[in-house]
Motif scaffolding. Structure first.
Motif, short mmCIF file in Angstrom:
data_model
loop_
_atom_site.label_atom_id
_atom_site.label_comp_id
_atom_site.label_asym_id
_atom_site.label_seq_id
_atom_site.Cartn_x
_atom_site.Cartn_y
_atom_site.Cartn_z
N LEU A 65 0.83 -1.20 0.00
CA LEU A 65 0.00 0.00 0.00
C LEU A 65 0.87 1.26 0.00
O LEU A 65 0.66 2.17 -0.81
CB LEU A 65 -0.93 0.01 1.22
N HIS A 66 1.86 1.30 0.88
CA HIS A 66 2.71 2.49 0.99
C HIS A 66 3.67 2.62 -0.20
O HIS A 66 3.83 3.72 -0.74
CB HIS A 66 3.50 2.46 2.30
N GLU A 67 4.29 1.53 -0.60
CA GLU A 67 5.34 1.60 -1.62
C GLU A 67 4.81 1.66 -3.05
O GLU A 67 5.28 2.47 -3.85
CB GLU A 67 6.28 0.40 -1.48
N LYS A 68 3.85 0.80 -3.37
CA LYS A 68 3.45 0.64 -4.77
C LYS A 68 2.11 1.28 -5.10
O LYS A 68 1.73 1.32 -6.27
CB LYS A 68 3.41 -0.84 -5.13
N VAL A 69 1.40 1.75 -4.09
CA VAL A 69 0.10 2.37 -4.34
C VAL A 69 0.17 3.84 -3.95
O VAL A 69 0.31 4.72 -4.81
CB VAL A 69 -1.04 1.62 -3.61
N LEU A 70 0.12 4.13 -2.65
CA LEU A 70 0.13 5.53 -2.22
C LEU A 70 1.44 6.23 -2.58
O LEU A 70 1.43 7.42 -2.91
CB LEU A 70 -0.10 5.61 -0.71
N GLY A 71 2.52 5.49 -2.57
CA GLY A 71 3.82 6.07 -2.91
C GLY A 71 3.94 6.52 -4.35
O GLY A 71 4.85 7.26 -4.69
N THR A 72 3.00 6.10 -5.20
CA THR A 72 3.05 6.48 -6.61
C THR A 72 2.20 7.73 -6.91
O THR A 72 2.16 8.17 -8.06
CB THR A 72 2.56 5.33 -7.51
N LEU A 73 1.54 8.26 -5.90
CA LEU A 73 0.72 9.45 -6.11
C LEU A 73 1.59 10.69 -6.25
O LEU A 73 2.49 10.92 -5.43
CB LEU A 73 -0.26 9.63 -4.94
N PRO A 74 1.35 11.52 -7.26
CA PRO A 74 2.17 12.72 -7.46
C PRO A 74 2.15 13.70 -6.28
O PRO A 74 3.12 14.41 -6.06
CB PRO A 74 1.56 13.36 -8.71
N LEU A 75 1.07 13.71 -5.50
CA LEU A 75 0.99 14.61 -4.35
C LEU A 75 1.53 13.98 -3.06
O LEU A 75 1.56 14.62 -2.01
CB LEU A 75 -0.46 15.06 -4.12
N ARG A 76 1.97 12.72 -3.13
CA ARG A 76 2.41 12.01 -1.92
C ARG A 76 3.44 12.77 -1.09
O ARG A 76 3.35 12.77 0.13
CB ARG A 76 2.93 10.61 -2.29
N PRO A 77 4.42 13.45 -1.70
CA PRO A 77 5.39 14.17 -0.86
C PRO A 77 4.75 15.25 0.02
O PRO A 77 5.34 15.67 1.01
CB PRO A 77 6.36 14.79 -1.87
N TRP A 78 3.57 15.69 -0.34
CA TRP A 78 2.87 16.75 0.41
C TRP A 78 1.80 16.19 1.33
O TRP A 78 1.07 16.94 1.98
CB TRP A 78 2.24 17.73 -0.56
N MET A 79 1.67 14.87 1.40
CA MET A 79 0.58 14.25 2.15
C MET A 79 1.03 13.76 3.52
O MET A 79 2.14 13.26 3.68
CB MET A 79 0.06 13.02 1.39
N SER A 80 0.11 13.86 4.47
CA SER A 80 0.25 13.12 5.72
C SER A 80 -0.88 12.09 5.71
O SER A 80 -2.00 12.40 5.27
CB SER A 80 0.18 14.03 6.94
N LEU A 81 -0.57 10.88 6.15
CA LEU A 81 -1.50 9.76 6.04
C LEU A 81 -1.77 9.13 7.39
O LEU A 81 -0.88 9.05 8.24
CB LEU A 81 -0.91 8.67 5.14
N THR A 82 -3.00 8.65 7.52
CA THR A 82 -3.36 7.77 8.63
C THR A 82 -3.96 6.53 7.97
O THR A 82 -4.95 6.63 7.25
CB THR A 82 -4.39 8.43 9.57
N VAL A 83 -3.33 5.39 8.20
CA VAL A 83 -3.76 4.14 7.57
C VAL A 83 -4.28 3.18 8.64
O VAL A 83 -3.60 2.94 9.64
CB VAL A 83 -2.58 3.48 6.81
N THR A 84 -5.49 2.67 8.40
CA THR A 84 -6.10 1.70 9.30
C THR A 84 -6.45 0.45 8.51
O THR A 84 -7.29 0.50 7.61
CB THR A 84 -7.39 2.28 9.93
N PRO A 85 -5.82 -0.70 8.82
CA PRO A 85 -6.19 -1.94 8.16
C PRO A 85 -7.63 -2.32 8.54
O PRO A 85 -8.05 -2.13 9.68
CB PRO A 85 -5.21 -2.97 8.71
#
Length: 101
Positions: A65-85
Motif C-alpha cells: 500500500l505504501h510503496e506501490k500504491v500511495l507512494g506512486t501518487l504525485p501529491l504524496r510528498p505533500w501528504m500526511s497519512l493515517t492508515v487503518t487496516p
C-alpha cells in the motif's frame, strides 16, 4: 487484496507555484483513475468543508500500500497519512456470503 481506510491531508509547501500545484493535481487525477482501474482505489470521499480525503484502498499488505500504491501518487510528498487496516464485520450488510453471527 486487503482493504485499508486511509485518511489523507495534503499540505502544499509554502512558496510552491500555482503552476506546480496544478500540474501535480492533474497528474494526481490521472494516477487515481489508474489505481481505481487496477482495483487499488475502491472509494474516495472528501468531508464537507474540509481539505482532506478519506478512502478505501486495496493492496496485498501495508508495505505494498505504501510503496506501490500511495507512494506512486504525485501529491504524496505533500501528504500526511493515517492508515487503518480493515477486516470484514460479521454484520456487514454488503457481505452476501450468508454467514451469521
Amino acid at each position: 487484496m486487503r482493504e485499508f481506510l486511509v485518511q489523507i491531508t495534503t499540505t502544499v509547501p509554502e512558496g510552491t507555484s500555482q503552476d506546480e500545484v496544478g500540474r501535480r493535481r492533474a497528474a494526481e487525477a490521472v494516477r487515481a483513475a489508474e489505481l481505481a482501474a487496477d482495483g487499488h482505489l475502491a472509494r474516495l470521499w472528501r468531508p464537507v468543508g474540509e481539505l482532506r480525503s478519506i478512502g478505501v484502498w486495496r493492496a496485498a499488505d501495508e508495505d505494498e500500500l505504501h510503496e506501490k500504491v500511495l507512494g506512486t501518487l504525485p501529491l504524496r510528498p505533500w501528504m500526511s497519512l493515517t492508515v487503518t487496516p480493515l477486516e470484514p464485520h460479521p454484520n456487514d450488510p454488503g457481505d452476501r456470503s450468508g454467514s451469521t453471527v
